[in-house]
Design an enzyme around this catalytic site. Structure first.
Site, PDB file in Angstrom:
ATOM      1  N   PRO A  53       0.826  -1.205   0.000  1.00 59.26           N
ATOM      2  CA  PRO A  53       0.000   0.000   0.000  1.00 59.26           C
ATOM      3  C   PRO A  53       0.864   1.260   0.000  1.00 59.26           C
ATOM      4  CG  PRO A  53      -0.645  -1.511   1.762  1.00 59.26           C
ATOM      5  CD  PRO A  53       0.592  -2.066   1.161  1.00 59.26           C
ATOM      6  N   SER A  59       6.674   1.519   0.419  1.00 55.17           N
ATOM      7  CA  SER A  59       6.279   1.197  -0.959  1.00 55.17           C
ATOM      8  C   SER A  59       7.208   1.811  -2.004  1.00 55.17           C
ATOM      9  CB  SER A  59       4.834   1.647  -1.215  1.00 55.17           C
ATOM     10  OG  SER A  59       4.723   3.039  -1.004  1.00 55.17           O
ATOM     11  N   ASP A  69      14.769   2.772   5.580  1.00 54.64           N
ATOM     12  CA  ASP A  69      13.840   2.067   4.668  1.00 54.64           C
ATOM     13  C   ASP A  69      14.591   1.349   3.545  1.00 54.64           C
ATOM     14  OD1 ASP A  69      11.910   3.332   6.151  1.00 54.64           O
ATOM     15  OD2 ASP A  69      10.711   3.926   4.408  1.00 54.64           O
TER      16      ASP A  69
END
Ligand code: PMV
Length: 309
Positions: A97, A104, A148
């Site tokens: 999502p 993402s 990330d």
């Protein structure tokens, strides 16, 4: 045809403080992946890029400087050092999502870079992949800590300190996490900016909070490596309280965290930038179902269950 994937991610402990040089631990979420494919295109057509989920189809040579996926492709091609733009059809699809704190954007970039390198017959190390994805992230998100792109490139739990090589972590025993989406977007840039303003106004108080979070992250690593799950749960709860003190929680996140604990989770906290996005709950095989039900009842829009191993 060449295919490559990259996972989503979630931050276990240490978000926000990680921006200020403290450690954090993140884990990949392989239940949702981004997948890129590369195949030969028409001769002379150049590189064509499609992202059907985003309704995107473009020729690289026509793509604007602002188009994030085209930027990643350009960066990867520059590193591949090919004689000319290749005639490749590139497609990216993702189950992750968007804007939910699951990484993402970084995952789509990582899958693209991996597929482009593989199609050119080249491999790249997780370190090189993480660096390339970071370059693209930086252009769109200011100065992210780099956690990330790192966890997504390594594909395993990592101990991360800004500017240092990450250390992969191996849990003593696998453990179960539920990831519950509040349904609200998580404006990471905004929450990171607000924490910065708080820190500028009251540096000593914020530094103390960052130090307290760093201590929890060290305890979390020991608990993970020694298989002390109950202790890890208590650490998540304390990390959540410190994040709330930094001002990045929100009523919907408090409801989810409270419901998870009440239904028997060993611990729960917001994960990522906060304000919206996800909470994570540490559960056992026995408490997973009741905690899922409680999270749904408390407003979770989507639930993922992942095993950290
Ligand atoms: O919102 P997310 O999941 O992308 O995580 C942001 C993590 C922060 O520590 C808040 C920011 C950063 O750059 O590390």
């Amino acid at each position: 045809m060449t295919t490559a994937t990259a996972p989503g991610k979630t931050i276990l402990v240490g978000e926000h403080a990680v921006v200020y040089g403290r450690p954090a631990i993140a884990t990949p979420v392989w239940q949702v992946v981004a997948t890129a494919t590369v195949e030969a295109g028409a001769p002379g057509a150049g590189l064509q890029l499609r992202a059907p989920d985003a309704g995107l189809a473009l020729r690289l040579r026509d793509a604007s400087e602002q188009e994030p996926l085209a930027l990643v492709v350009r960066l990867a091609l520059a590193h591949l050092d090919l004689a000319a733009e290749p005639d490749w059809d590139v497609e990216i699809r993702s189950e992750i999502p968007i804007a939910g704190g699951l990484g993402s954007g970084a995952a789509a970039s990582a899958a693209l870079v991996r597929a482009l390198f593989a199609h050119a017959g080249r491999t790249l190390s997780p370190t090189a992949l993480a660096a390339l994805v970071y370059e693209s992230e930086r252009l769109y998100h200011g100065t992210p800590s780099g956690i990330d792109n790192t966890v997504i490139a390594y594909g395993q739990p990592v101990w991360f300190v800004r500017g240092q090589p990450p250390e992969p972590i191996t849990p003593h025993a696998p453990f179960l996490l539920l990831i519950a989406d509040s349904g609200l977007p998580s404006p990471t840039k905004e929450s990171v900016g607000d924490v910065r303003r708080g820190w500028q106004a009251e540096p000593a108080r914020y530094e103390r909070r960052f130090d307290a979070i760093a201590e929890l992250v060290r305890e979390a690593r020991a608990a993970i490596e020694q298989g002390e799950v109950a202790n890890l749960g208590r650490i998540l709860d304390r990390n959540h309280a410190l994040l709330a003190a930094l001002g990045v929680s929100a009523p919907p996140l408090e409801r989810l965290v409270g419901a998870a604990r009440q239904a028997g989770a060993l611990g729960a906290k917001l994960s990522g930038g906060g304000r919206g996005g996800n909470v994570i709950a540490l559960v056992t095989a026995a408490s997973a179902a009741p905690v899922q039900a409680a999270l749904r009842a408390a407003g979770a829009k989507r639930l993922l269950e992942t095993t950290v191993r």
